[in-house]
Design a protein around this motif. Structure first.
Motif, PDB file in Angstrom:
ATOM      1  N   ALA A   3      60.450  31.570  38.583  1.00 23.95           N
ATOM      2  CA  ALA A   3      59.063  31.537  39.039  1.00 23.95           C
ATOM      3  C   ALA A   3      58.179  31.163  37.859  1.00 23.95           C
ATOM      4  CB  ALA A   3      58.673  32.896  39.597  1.00 23.95           C
ATOM      5  N   SER A   4      56.992  30.659  38.146  1.00 24.15           N
ATOM      6  CA  SER A   4      56.122  30.189  37.081  1.00 24.15           C
ATOM      7  C   SER A   4      54.702  30.712  37.271  1.00 24.15           C
ATOM      8  CB  SER A   4      56.116  28.656  37.053  1.00 24.15           C
ATOM      9  OG  SER A   4      55.259  28.165  36.049  1.00 24.15           O
ATOM     10  N   ARG A   5      54.072  31.054  36.177  1.00 21.11           N
ATOM     11  CA  ARG A   5      52.668  31.451  36.158  1.00 21.11           C
ATOM     12  C   ARG A   5      52.017  30.822  34.931  1.00 21.11           C
ATOM     13  NH1 ARG A   5      54.657  33.383  40.040  1.00 21.11           N
ATOM     14  NH2 ARG A   5      54.157  35.319  41.160  1.00 21.11           N
ATOM     15  N   ASP A   6      50.694  30.719  34.964  1.00 19.48           N
ATOM     16  CA  ASP A   6      49.989  30.291  33.751  1.00 19.48           C
ATOM     17  C   ASP A   6      50.081  31.365  32.678  1.00 19.48           C
ATOM     18  OD1 ASP A   6      49.073  27.847  34.839  1.00 19.48           O
ATOM     19  OD2 ASP A   6      47.337  28.848  35.750  1.00 19.48           O
ATOM     20  N   ALA A  26      38.782  32.908  35.562  1.00 17.33           N
ATOM     21  CA  ALA A  26      38.691  31.592  34.945  1.00 17.33           C
ATOM     22  C   ALA A  26      39.555  30.553  35.652  1.00 17.33           C
ATOM     23  CB  ALA A  26      39.075  31.671  33.478  1.00 17.33           C
ATOM     24  N   GLY A  27      40.302  30.993  36.693  1.00 12.66           N
ATOM     25  CA  GLY A  27      41.068  30.047  37.496  1.00 12.66           C
ATOM     26  C   GLY A  27      42.536  29.938  37.150  1.00 12.66           C
ATOM     27  N   LEU A  28      43.052  30.799  36.283  1.00 15.51           N
ATOM     28  CA  LEU A  28      44.461  30.750  35.917  1.00 15.51           C
ATOM     29  C   LEU A  28      45.286  31.632  36.844  1.00 15.51           C
ATOM     30  CD1 LEU A  28      44.169  30.976  32.014  1.00 15.51           C
ATOM     31  CD2 LEU A  28      44.246  28.938  33.463  1.00 15.51           C
ATOM     32  N   SER A  29      46.542  31.243  37.028  1.00 15.69           N
ATOM     33  CA  SER A  29      47.454  32.092  37.809  1.00 15.69           C
ATOM     34  C   SER A  29      48.015  33.153  36.872  1.00 15.69           C
ATOM     35  CB  SER A  29      48.578  31.268  38.427  1.00 15.69           C
ATOM     36  OG  SER A  29      49.373  30.658  37.435  1.00 15.69           O
ATOM     37  N   GLU A 287      65.146  38.979  36.763  1.00 16.44           N
ATOM     38  CA  GLU A 287      64.262  37.902  37.198  1.00 16.44           C
ATOM     39  C   GLU A 287      63.592  37.244  35.999  1.00 16.44           C
ATOM     40  OE1 GLU A 287      60.273  37.136  39.976  1.00 16.44           O
ATOM     41  OE2 GLU A 287      61.122  39.150  39.776  1.00 16.44           O
ATOM     42  N   GLU A 288      63.567  35.912  35.998  1.00 16.30           N
ATOM     43  CA  GLU A 288      62.917  35.152  34.946  1.00 16.30           C
ATOM     44  C   GLU A 288      61.590  34.592  35.465  1.00 16.30           C
ATOM     45  OE1 GLU A 288      65.289  32.312  32.794  1.00 16.30           O
ATOM     46  OE2 GLU A 288      67.148  33.322  33.377  1.00 16.30           O
ATOM     47  N   ILE A 289      60.581  34.681  34.643  1.00  9.94           N
ATOM     48  CA  ILE A 289      59.266  34.145  34.994  1.00  9.94           C
ATOM     49  C   ILE A 289      58.797  33.300  33.817  1.00  9.94           C
ATOM     50  CG2 ILE A 289      56.885  34.675  35.656  1.00  9.94           C
ATOM     51  CD1 ILE A 289      58.024  37.513  36.470  1.00  9.94           C
TER      52      ILE A 289
END
Length: 541
Positions: A3-6, A26-29, A287-289
């Motif tokens: 999974a990916s996040r800012d 500020a609009g980041l995940s 789990e990897e993020i």
């Protein structure tokens, strides 16, 4: 595929939640990973006595949370509410008491009961603290520059530091130096003489610290606690509705309203890196993020000696972290009682008494003796206590007619964080309750439930290494540009994309939210700089 996040934030305490809210706004995940099953960190409300009682387990009053932060995140709309705390009340073994009411005339009369000269000099003491606080206080909210760096950007930041010193004359420069390096005993010696007032005031110099009132640096700790701003009154403190968990619940609600995701029971096992950059985290579940930006709010010993492979960090940075002092002899005793204490010296029911800070401290010398006993390896024979009864104002905390009581006490040996003598800790807690019973007869028999949280529990259950509530001692060598390592007080770390924002960073120590807000400023500044550099490279191609 991971999974990916800012941004991934490690820790759902108040600083992590502040950072999450601002970054999501500020609009980041943003994803917050909290290892426990509730958010809050050390600012948490729990139910050790069952669902009818809400107990603020560790941190027990709010003061240093900036008003503009509360406004920015619209915390009031998310349930944030603070009841102003009443004044100090110090009942004494000889049947007298000392109060420090907010009204100057009343306060002077109270102090004069013990010393006419102290009554004359107290305002000068307060003026001195206010004058130094007006200079150093604004620096608490700033990101420290890299002192000693010759990089042009760092030199500019160092130059900007001078604006705080433009009102400092030669007299004030010496006063600041003496306050930063001296003890609270040294400071009080210049102004006050009575045991009653000196004992009460010296507590603020040692709260949460592994030092006595005659230890160098304790004068600054007093100033640090003097910089509160709850309800717009400098130096004021307050009880959040719902306990301290009410603060972090409001922060979590605000963060979610801006789009942040918060996971509980999601401990991080590893911060992953590649080529000197952070690439994300791996949870203990496997789990990897992935994330280009990772913020850790954990204690530096956890962040940089456990979650990050020390081999990817500069040896001098690792040495600084290994040498970080994080000792404490604090014990928190939480109680549920079937009635309010009745003080022999002030038997009338009074919200200004029961709703204030009740200080059990006869003299500065008693505090010093208590510390020296713990330093020698024995729990204090006469522990001091900072006592609060938030249920006087907040009826959500206990059943009608009953109350919850917070007793913040010191000292036991700091070695209890690793190897606790359970029988000695129990006897210590008994002495704390007995000390209250001595000034409020019948108090011991009112106790329905008791919870004792010592350094071991603080370290094991709440991640406070050494049981230190500040994630590191507030000494001169661990402040400002030295907090927590040389060259990295700007909330960056040696790993690009990995930032720090726990209480071990500048602005931490107390429920300030300042590290959480400042790390966002640093991250967004770094992102703008990266975009600018990419733009310049693109125009050259």
């Amino acid at each position: 595929m991971p999974a990916s996040r800012d941004v991934v934030i490690i820790g759902g305490g108040h600083n992590g939640l502040v950072a999450a809210a601002y970054l999501a706004r500020a609009g980041l995940s943003v994803l917050v990973c909290e290892r426990r099953d509730i958010v809050g960190g050390a600012a948490v409300s729990e139910h050790p006595f069952g669902p009818d009682y809400t107990v603020t387990s560790l941190s027990y009053v709010v003061s240093l949370l900036p008003h503009d932060l509360v406004s920015d995140l619209r915390l009031v709309s998310h349930g944030y509410q603070v009841y102003p705390q009443g004044p100090y009340f110090a009942p004494r073994a000889d049947g007298r008491y000392l109060r420090l009411p907010h009204d100057p005339a009343q306060r002077r009369a109270e102090i004069a009961k013990f010393s006419g000269s102290d009554a004359d000099r107290y305002d000068a003491y307060e003026a001195y603290m206010g004058r130094i606080g007006a200079i150093l206080g604004p620096m608490l909210a700033e990101i420290p520059p890299r002192l000693g760096s010759r990089h042009p950007a760092d030199l500019l930041r160092q130059g900007l530091l001078m604006r705080h010193l433009r009102k400092v004359d030669t007299r004030t420069a010496v006063d600041i130096t003496r306050l930063l390096t001296g003890s609270i005993a040294d400071l009080l010696d210049d102004y006050l003489t009575s045991d009653a007032l000196r004992g009460l005031l010296s507590v603020s110099g040692v709260i949460g610290t592994w030092s006595g009132p005659r230890s160098a640096g304790s004068a600054y700790v007093t100033l640090h606690h003097h910089l509160g701003d709850a309800g717009g009154q400098a130096g004021a403190w307050g009880f959040p509705r719902g306990g301290m968990g009410g603060v972090t619940a409001a922060l979590a609600s605000a963060a979610r309203s801006f789009g942040a995701e918060i996971r509980t029971s999601a401990p991080v096992a590893q911060i992953t890196t590649a080529g000197g950059r952070a690439t994300g985290v791996i949870l203990t579940s496997g789990e990897e993020i992935s994330a280009a930006t990772v913020i850790t709010t954990a204690h530096p010993a956890i962040s940089f000696l456990e979650l990050v492979d020390p081999a990817v960090l500069p040896p001098e940075f690792v040495a600084d972290i290994r040498g970080w002092h994080s000792r404490s002899g604090t014990v928190k005793v939480n109680l549920a009682v079937d009635r309010l204490p009745v003080f022999a010296s002030h038997p009338q029911a009074d919200p200004q008494i029961h709703g204030g800070t009740i200080v059990l401290a006869e003299s500065l010398d008693d505090l010093e003796t208590a510390f020296q006993e713990a330093a020698a390896g024995q729990p204090s024979a006469l522990p001091f206590a900072d006592v609060c009864i938030p249920s006087v104002f907040d009826d959500s905390l206990a059943p009608a007619g009953q109350h919850v009581i917070s007793m913040f006490t010191q000292w036991v040996p700091h070695t209890y964080a690793e190897q606790c003598d359970d029988a000695a800790l129990t006897a210590y807690a008994d002495r704390v309750v007995a000390r209250m019973d001595a000034v409020a007869p019948g108090f011991a028999s009112s106790v329905l439930h008791r919870q004792v949280i010592g350094p071991r529990e603080m370290q094991r259950d709440y991640g406070l290494i050494g049981g230190n509530i500040f994630h590191g001692e507030l000494t001169l060598g661990q402040m400002f540009h030295a907090r927590p390592a040389a060259g990295y007080a700007d909330l960056r770390t040696p790993v690009r994309g990995l930032y720090q924002a726990g209480s071990s960073t500048h602005g931490g120590g107390g429920v300030t939210g300042i590290p959480g807000r400042n790390v966002v400023r640093q991250i967004l500044s770094d992102r703008r700089a990266a975009r600018w550099h990419r733009g310049r490279l693109a125009t050259r191609v």
